[in-house]
Design a protein around this motif. Structure first.
Motif, PDB file in Angstrom:
ATOM      1  N   PHE A  79       0.849  -1.176   0.000  1.00  0.00           N
ATOM      2  CA  PHE A  79       0.000   0.000   0.000  1.00  0.00           C
ATOM      3  C   PHE A  79       0.886   1.227   0.000  1.00  0.00           C
ATOM      4  O   PHE A  79       1.840   1.322   0.766  1.00  0.00           O
ATOM      5  CB  PHE A  79      -0.899   0.038   1.249  1.00  0.00           C
ATOM      6  CG  PHE A  79      -1.931  -1.030   1.289  1.00  0.00           C
ATOM      7  CD1 PHE A  79      -3.115  -0.887   0.580  1.00  0.00           C
ATOM      8  CD2 PHE A  79      -1.739  -2.185   2.031  1.00  0.00           C
ATOM      9  CE1 PHE A  79      -4.074  -1.870   0.609  1.00  0.00           C
ATOM     10  CE2 PHE A  79      -2.692  -3.170   2.073  1.00  0.00           C
ATOM     11  CZ  PHE A  79      -3.867  -3.007   1.357  1.00  0.00           C
ATOM     12  N   ARG A  80       0.591   2.146  -0.838  1.00  0.00           N
ATOM     13  CA  ARG A  80       1.296   3.418  -0.834  1.00  0.00           C
ATOM     14  C   ARG A  80       0.383   4.435  -0.177  1.00  0.00           C
ATOM     15  O   ARG A  80      -0.748   4.635  -0.608  1.00  0.00           O
ATOM     16  CB  ARG A  80       1.640   3.835  -2.250  1.00  0.00           C
ATOM     17  CG  ARG A  80       2.594   2.844  -2.853  1.00  0.00           C
ATOM     18  CD  ARG A  80       3.304   3.405  -4.041  1.00  0.00           C
ATOM     19  NE  ARG A  80       4.261   2.385  -4.447  1.00  0.00           N
ATOM     20  CZ  ARG A  80       4.494   2.057  -5.677  1.00  0.00           C
ATOM     21  NH1 ARG A  80       3.882   2.673  -6.643  1.00  0.00           N
ATOM     22  NH2 ARG A  80       5.360   1.126  -5.965  1.00  0.00           N
ATOM     23  N   CYS A  81       0.892   5.036   0.859  1.00  0.00           N
ATOM     24  CA  CYS A  81       0.082   5.975   1.622  1.00  0.00           C
ATOM     25  C   CYS A  81       0.580   7.393   1.437  1.00  0.00           C
ATOM     26  O   CYS A  81       1.778   7.630   1.314  1.00  0.00           O
ATOM     27  CB  CYS A  81       0.126   5.623   3.104  1.00  0.00           C
ATOM     28  SG  CYS A  81      -0.504   3.986   3.467  1.00  0.00           S
ATOM     29  N   LYS A  82      -0.347   8.288   1.432  1.00  0.00           N
ATOM     30  CA  LYS A  82      -0.033   9.702   1.340  1.00  0.00           C
ATOM     31  C   LYS A  82      -0.911  10.397   2.374  1.00  0.00           C
ATOM     32  O   LYS A  82      -2.136  10.238   2.361  1.00  0.00           O
ATOM     33  CB  LYS A  82      -0.353  10.218  -0.057  1.00  0.00           C
ATOM     34  CG  LYS A  82      -0.138  11.702  -0.228  1.00  0.00           C
ATOM     35  CD  LYS A  82      -0.522  12.118  -1.642  1.00  0.00           C
ATOM     36  CE  LYS A  82      -0.455  13.616  -1.767  1.00  0.00           C
ATOM     37  NZ  LYS A  82      -0.916  14.054  -3.085  1.00  0.00           N
ATOM     38  N   LYS A  83      -0.283  11.116   3.276  1.00  0.00           N
ATOM     39  CA  LYS A  83      -1.043  11.808   4.310  1.00  0.00           C
ATOM     40  C   LYS A  83      -1.865  12.920   3.661  1.00  0.00           C
ATOM     41  O   LYS A  83      -1.339  13.758   2.932  1.00  0.00           O
ATOM     42  CB  LYS A  83      -0.122  12.390   5.374  1.00  0.00           C
ATOM     43  CG  LYS A  83      -0.878  13.035   6.506  1.00  0.00           C
ATOM     44  CD  LYS A  83       0.067  13.508   7.595  1.00  0.00           C
ATOM     45  CE  LYS A  83      -0.733  14.159   8.698  1.00  0.00           C
ATOM     46  NZ  LYS A  83       0.139  14.583   9.792  1.00  0.00           N
ATOM     47  N   VAL A  84      -3.160  12.876   3.913  1.00  0.00           N
ATOM     48  CA  VAL A  84      -4.053  13.892   3.350  1.00  0.00           C
ATOM     49  C   VAL A  84      -4.758  14.678   4.442  1.00  0.00           C
ATOM     50  O   VAL A  84      -5.514  15.588   4.159  1.00  0.00           O
ATOM     51  CB  VAL A  84      -5.096  13.262   2.391  1.00  0.00           C
ATOM     52  CG1 VAL A  84      -4.412  12.691   1.172  1.00  0.00           C
ATOM     53  CG2 VAL A  84      -5.935  12.225   3.110  1.00  0.00           C
ATOM     54  N   GLY A  85      -4.519  14.307   5.689  1.00  0.00           N
ATOM     55  CA  GLY A  85      -5.152  15.013   6.785  1.00  0.00           C
ATOM     56  C   GLY A  85      -5.076  14.207   8.062  1.00  0.00           C
ATOM     57  O   GLY A  85      -4.463  13.144   8.101  1.00  0.00           O
ATOM     58  N   GLU A  86      -5.692  14.719   9.102  1.00  0.00           N
ATOM     59  CA  GLU A  86      -5.747  14.029  10.385  1.00  0.00           C
ATOM     60  C   GLU A  86      -7.194  13.970  10.837  1.00  0.00           C
ATOM     61  O   GLU A  86      -7.984  14.860  10.540  1.00  0.00           O
ATOM     62  CB  GLU A  86      -4.922  14.778  11.429  1.00  0.00           C
ATOM     63  CG  GLU A  86      -3.438  14.700  11.190  1.00  0.00           C
ATOM     64  CD  GLU A  86      -2.645  15.356  12.304  1.00  0.00           C
ATOM     65  OE1 GLU A  86      -3.169  15.480  13.421  1.00  0.00           O
ATOM     66  OE2 GLU A  86      -1.504  15.743  12.036  1.00  0.00           O
ATOM     67  N   ILE A  87      -7.491  12.939  11.589  1.00  0.00           N
ATOM     68  CA  ILE A  87      -8.829  12.780  12.151  1.00  0.00           C
ATOM     69  C   ILE A  87      -8.741  13.052  13.637  1.00  0.00           C
ATOM     70  O   ILE A  87      -7.938  12.441  14.341  1.00  0.00           O
ATOM     71  CB  ILE A  87      -9.372  11.357  11.908  1.00  0.00           C
ATOM     72  CG1 ILE A  87      -9.490  11.091  10.409  1.00  0.00           C
ATOM     73  CG2 ILE A  87     -10.704  11.176  12.615  1.00  0.00           C
ATOM     74  CD1 ILE A  87      -9.842   9.673  10.060  1.00  0.00           C
ATOM     75  N   ASN A  88      -9.508  13.989  14.106  1.00  0.00           N
ATOM     76  CA  ASN A  88      -9.597  14.276  15.532  1.00  0.00           C
ATOM     77  C   ASN A  88     -10.958  13.829  16.016  1.00  0.00           C
ATOM     78  O   ASN A  88     -11.972  14.217  15.455  1.00  0.00           O
ATOM     79  CB  ASN A  88      -9.419  15.776  15.801  1.00  0.00           C
ATOM     80  CG  ASN A  88      -8.011  16.237  15.517  1.00  0.00           C
ATOM     81  OD1 ASN A  88      -7.057  15.546  15.864  1.00  0.00           O
ATOM     82  ND2 ASN A  88      -7.867  17.386  14.879  1.00  0.00           N
ATOM     83  N   GLY A  89     -10.970  12.981  17.017  1.00  0.00           N
ATOM     84  CA  GLY A  89     -12.240  12.520  17.549  1.00  0.00           C
ATOM     85  C   GLY A  89     -12.465  11.056  17.247  1.00  0.00           C
ATOM     86  O   GLY A  89     -11.538  10.317  16.904  1.00  0.00           O
ATOM     87  N   ASP A  90     -13.697  10.658  17.364  1.00  0.00           N
ATOM     88  CA  ASP A  90     -14.047   9.257  17.205  1.00  0.00           C
ATOM     89  C   ASP A  90     -14.190   8.861  15.746  1.00  0.00           C
ATOM     90  O   ASP A  90     -14.474   9.688  14.885  1.00  0.00           O
ATOM     91  CB  ASP A  90     -15.371   8.960  17.924  1.00  0.00           C
ATOM     92  CG  ASP A  90     -15.254   9.102  19.428  1.00  0.00           C
ATOM     93  OD1 ASP A  90     -14.157   8.847  19.960  1.00  0.00           O
ATOM     94  OD2 ASP A  90     -16.257   9.470  20.059  1.00  0.00           O
TER      95      ASP A  90
END
Length: 176
Positions: free
Chosen positions: A5-16
């Motif tokens: 899998f090639r991953c690219k950070k596109v953001g962060e999730i805050n919370g549930d």
């Protein structure tokens, strides 16, 4: 067999975050999960259980039966899922009881086919009583495989980057 899998950070999730062990029923809220080849995994995988019509094994969702969202799963451990619904006694799904079953059937999600295992009469009756006010009509099925559905259909092919490992379990389109 190993997947890259090639991953690219596109953001962060805050919370549930939510995992839906049973397609169209209430989610299990988690604060972390593993991203596996079949989709999100906490203890249970996302959408590996699904309600089908007893007459033809076609999937049933909250689009047609909105009260499905009132069915709340609770993860007890890696093999036990407890279900509650208004006006119903809680019921337990013990995956150990049927995960190695040879009684596999084929269910359909839209026109995609998936090999599944029927979860039994007691659980089928519980769902049918809650949603239909009858003793039969629906069956709960389980997708036991660690591998994606073996079918690639036109629905998945419309995503140019999709391949055979992207079919997931019992999702409408794909796991991600």
């Amino acid at each position: 067999l190993r997947y890259l899998f090639r991953c690219k950070k596109v953001g962060e999730i805050n919370g549930d975050m939510w995992i839906f062990p049973i397609k169209s029923c209430a989610p299990v809220v988690v604060n972390e999960f593993e991203c596996g080849k079949l989709g999100p995994i906490n203890i249970f995988r996302d959408r590996t259980f699904m309600l089908v019509r007893a007459s033809n094994n076609e999937f049933v969702t909250a689009r047609t039966y909105p009260n499905m969202v009132l069915i709340k799963p609770e993860i007890k451990n890696e093999f036990i899922l407890s279900l509650s619904a208004p006006g119903m006694d809680d019921i337990i799904i013990d995956i150990e009881a049927f995960k190695d079953s040879k009684a596999k059937i084929t269910a359909s999600v839209w026109k995609d086919k998936a090999p599944v295992i029927d979860c039994g009469d007691e659980i089928a009756k519980w769902f049918s009583q809650f949603l239909l006010e009858k003793d039969d009509g629906f069956r709960l099925v389980y997708y036991p495989s660690e591998n994606p559905k073996p079918y690639i259909t036109k629905r998945i092919k419309k995503f140019p980057a999709a391949s055979g490992i992207d079919t997931g379990t019992l999702h409408d389109e794909t796991s991600y």
